[in-house]
Scaffold this motif. Structure first.
Motif, mmCIF file in Angstrom:
data_model
loop_
_atom_site.group_PDB
_atom_site.id
_atom_site.type_symbol
_atom_site.label_atom_id
_atom_site.label_comp_id
_atom_site.label_asym_id
_atom_site.label_seq_id
_atom_site.Cartn_x
_atom_site.Cartn_y
_atom_site.Cartn_z
ATOM 1 N N ASN A 82 -10.068 16.297 104.597
ATOM 2 C CA ASN A 82 -9.530 15.971 105.922
ATOM 3 C C ASN A 82 -9.720 14.517 106.339
ATOM 4 O OD1 ASN A 82 -9.006 18.837 106.342
ATOM 5 N ND2 ASN A 82 -11.218 19.054 106.660
ATOM 6 N N GLY A 83 -10.072 13.636 105.415
ATOM 7 C CA GLY A 83 -10.458 12.288 105.807
ATOM 8 C C GLY A 83 -9.414 11.214 105.650
ATOM 9 N N GLN A 84 -8.139 11.583 105.528
ATOM 10 C CA GLN A 84 -7.098 10.582 105.263
ATOM 11 C C GLN A 84 -6.967 9.529 106.364
ATOM 12 O OE1 GLN A 84 -6.774 13.802 104.878
ATOM 13 N NE2 GLN A 84 -6.035 14.225 102.807
ATOM 14 N N GLU A 85 -7.370 9.864 107.586
ATOM 15 C CA GLU A 85 -7.246 8.922 108.699
ATOM 16 C C GLU A 85 -8.543 8.179 108.997
ATOM 17 O OE1 GLU A 85 -4.336 8.162 110.074
ATOM 18 O OE2 GLU A 85 -3.501 9.534 108.570
ATOM 19 N N THR A 86 -9.534 8.318 108.124
ATOM 20 C CA THR A 86 -10.804 7.621 108.342
ATOM 21 C C THR A 86 -10.730 6.194 107.804
ATOM 22 O OG1 THR A 86 -11.755 8.356 106.235
ATOM 23 C CG2 THR A 86 -12.084 9.784 108.162
ATOM 24 N N SER A 87 -11.594 5.351 108.331
ATOM 25 C CA SER A 87 -11.625 3.952 107.896
ATOM 26 C C SER A 87 -12.044 3.834 106.435
ATOM 27 C CB SER A 87 -12.573 3.150 108.791
ATOM 28 O OG SER A 87 -13.868 3.724 108.833
ATOM 29 N N MET A 88 -12.939 4.699 105.980
ATOM 30 C CA MET A 88 -13.379 4.653 104.585
ATOM 31 C C MET A 88 -12.235 4.985 103.641
ATOM 32 S SD MET A 88 -16.407 6.839 102.689
ATOM 33 C CE MET A 88 -17.749 6.148 103.664
ATOM 34 N N TYR A 89 -11.510 6.043 103.947
ATOM 35 C CA TYR A 89 -10.381 6.462 103.096
ATOM 36 C C TYR A 89 -9.329 5.346 103.030
ATOM 37 C CZ TYR A 89 -7.059 9.795 101.024
ATOM 38 O OH TYR A 89 -6.194 10.453 100.176
ATOM 39 N N LYS A 90 -9.001 4.779 104.194
ATOM 40 C CA LYS A 90 -7.952 3.757 104.230
ATOM 41 C C LYS A 90 -8.370 2.477 103.507
ATOM 42 C CE LYS A 90 -5.262 5.226 108.221
ATOM 43 N NZ LYS A 90 -4.543 4.797 109.438
ATOM 44 N N ALA A 91 -9.657 2.127 103.579
ATOM 45 C CA ALA A 91 -10.133 0.934 102.874
ATOM 46 C C ALA A 91 -10.011 1.116 101.362
ATOM 47 C CB ALA A 91 -11.575 0.638 103.266
ATOM 48 N N LEU A 92 -10.372 2.297 100.879
ATOM 49 C CA LEU A 92 -10.243 2.581 99.447
ATOM 50 C C LEU A 92 -8.779 2.639 99.034
ATOM 51 C CD1 LEU A 92 -13.020 5.302 99.188
ATOM 52 C CD2 LEU A 92 -13.032 3.131 97.948
ATOM 53 N N GLN A 93 -7.956 3.163 99.907
ATOM 54 C CA GLN A 93 -6.529 3.267 99.605
ATOM 55 C C GLN A 93 -5.901 1.877 99.435
ATOM 56 O OE1 GLN A 93 -4.203 5.504 102.529
ATOM 57 N NE2 GLN A 93 -3.464 6.769 100.847
ATOM 58 N N LEU A 94 -6.384 0.895 100.189
ATOM 59 C CA LEU A 94 -5.885 -0.465 100.056
ATOM 60 C C LEU A 94 -6.173 -1.027 98.659
ATOM 61 C CD1 LEU A 94 -6.924 -1.918 103.531
ATOM 62 C CD2 LEU A 94 -4.587 -1.545 102.727
ATOM 63 N N VAL A 95 -7.320 -0.655 98.097
ATOM 64 C CA VAL A 95 -7.637 -1.075 96.734
ATOM 65 C C VAL A 95 -6.732 -0.360 95.741
ATOM 66 C CG1 VAL A 95 -9.449 -1.218 94.969
ATOM 67 C CG2 VAL A 95 -10.044 -1.531 97.381
ATOM 68 N N SER A 96 -6.525 0.936 95.959
ATOM 69 C CA SER A 96 -5.654 1.718 95.085
ATOM 70 C C SER A 96 -4.233 1.170 95.080
ATOM 71 C CB SER A 96 -5.645 3.183 95.535
ATOM 72 O OG SER A 96 -4.739 3.955 94.785
#
Length: 338
Positions: A82-96
């Motif tokens: 359920n964490g797709q809208e968290t800051s941690m998820y989004k920061a990692l997604q930017l690397v991906s």
């Protein structure tokens, strides 16, 4: 590599959140003229902390809004679902998505590891990522991995950790042929469990490393090896025990020097030496543990890091970007294990 590089920062993570992480990011921009920062978190919280920034620094900052934050009490499995809208998820997604070369977070370690593995995936030939950080030694420092990501490890995992740790030491510290030791309860070949004995044979035969064999706990701070390999269960206990001992010694010294005028005078005379000792033993000064083995750079800061110490984690990310650590690990794994 392009002239500039980008770090995505989960500014909401840690005990203090944006009031520490955002100023630390600004400081890092001043230290590294080629650096661009993507600050991921609540825009309304972040923006007021940047209002006095000059135009040049502002041009190298971007806020990526995130509605939610991963808390220290969140279970990694729940964050994964359920964490797709968290800051941690989004920061990692930017690397991906290759919009950033590294992610830095002071948030929940378990969640960062699970999300990192899910979003970035492991490098080819790497089964599991490992947490690596440096500890002080009599001769400088050494790197230890794994420090808690993998409680149960096979001999093959320990072999992979040895190769990754060796590559990182060469890349970041410039050590041409770093010595590698395997943490054990004794240096004799008959000591240890079957997993460690098998790992020793694999590292010696297949690692292509400067392997010196088993090292014991008291070798950790003697500078016996540049890289010390162990499973996450052993590594985490060794690290936490060392940090606890350092705090106890510091507290005992402070208490002792407050007992009477004569001891207070001694404390004044010994202040420079005590300052050096405190700096050596303070784990926050080595803040910035790498999650090695992922297809991207992920740095975990201590949750209680202050502005200066969070900056150390950002500097670690810069060093790994500049030395292209994931690519170098991938190349060595392909060369040594295939």
């Amino acid at each position: 590599m392009s002239d500039r590089y980008t770090i995505a920062v989960d500014v909401m993570g840690g005990d203090f959140g944006p009031r520490v992480t955002v100023p630390a990011c600004v400081d890092a921009l001043k230290r590294h003229p080629r650096l661009i920062m993507k600050l991921v978190g609540d825009r309304d919280t972040i923006s007021p902390l940047l209002h006095k920034l000059d135009a040049e620094l502002s041009s190298r900052l971007q806020i990526i809004h995130a509605d939610l934050t991963v808390t220290m009490s969140d279970k990694p499995s729940q964050v994964l679902r359920n964490g797709q809208e968290t800051s941690m998820y989004k920061a990692l997604q930017l690397v991906s998505e290759q919009q950033a070369s590294a992610c830095v977070s002071a948030g929940n370690t378990g969640a960062l590891m699970v999300l990192g593995r899910f979003i970035l995936r492991t490098l080819p030939g790497i089964d599991r990522p490992a947490i690596i950080s440096s500890v002080p030694t009599e001769t400088g420092h050494c790197y230890v991995l794994d420090l808690g990501a993998n409680v149960d490890c096979s001999a093959e995992h320990l072999l992979q950790f040895a190769i990754m740790g060796s590559v990182m030491t060469t890349a970041v510290d410039g050590v041409g042929s770093p010595t590698v030791g395997l943490l054990n309860i004794g240096q004799e070949e008959i000591k240890g469990n079957e997993q460690v004995k098998l790992a020793s044979r694999l590292i010696a035969e297949r690692g292509g490393l400067n392997y010196i064999g088993f090292v014991e706990g008291n070798d950790l701070y003697a500078g016996t090896a540049d890289v010390v390999v162990c499973d996450g269960f052993v590594g985490n206990i060794a690290l936490k025990s060392s940090e606890g001992l350092a705090r106890m010694i510091s507290q005992k010294l402070q208490s002792s020097f407050r007992q009477g005028l004569y001891r207070r005078l001694l404390a004044l005379l010994a202040k420079p030496i005590l300052g050096e000792l405190k700096a050596l033993m303070d784990p926050s000064r080595r803040n910035g543990a790498s999650l090695l083995g992922l297809q991207g750079i992920v740095i975990k800061s201590h949750g209680a890091a202050n502005r200066t110490c969070f900056g150390f984690a950002l500097d670690q990310a810069v060093a790994e970007i500049e030395q292209d650590v994931p690519r170098r690990i991938s190349s060595e794994i392909e060369h040594k294990l295939t």
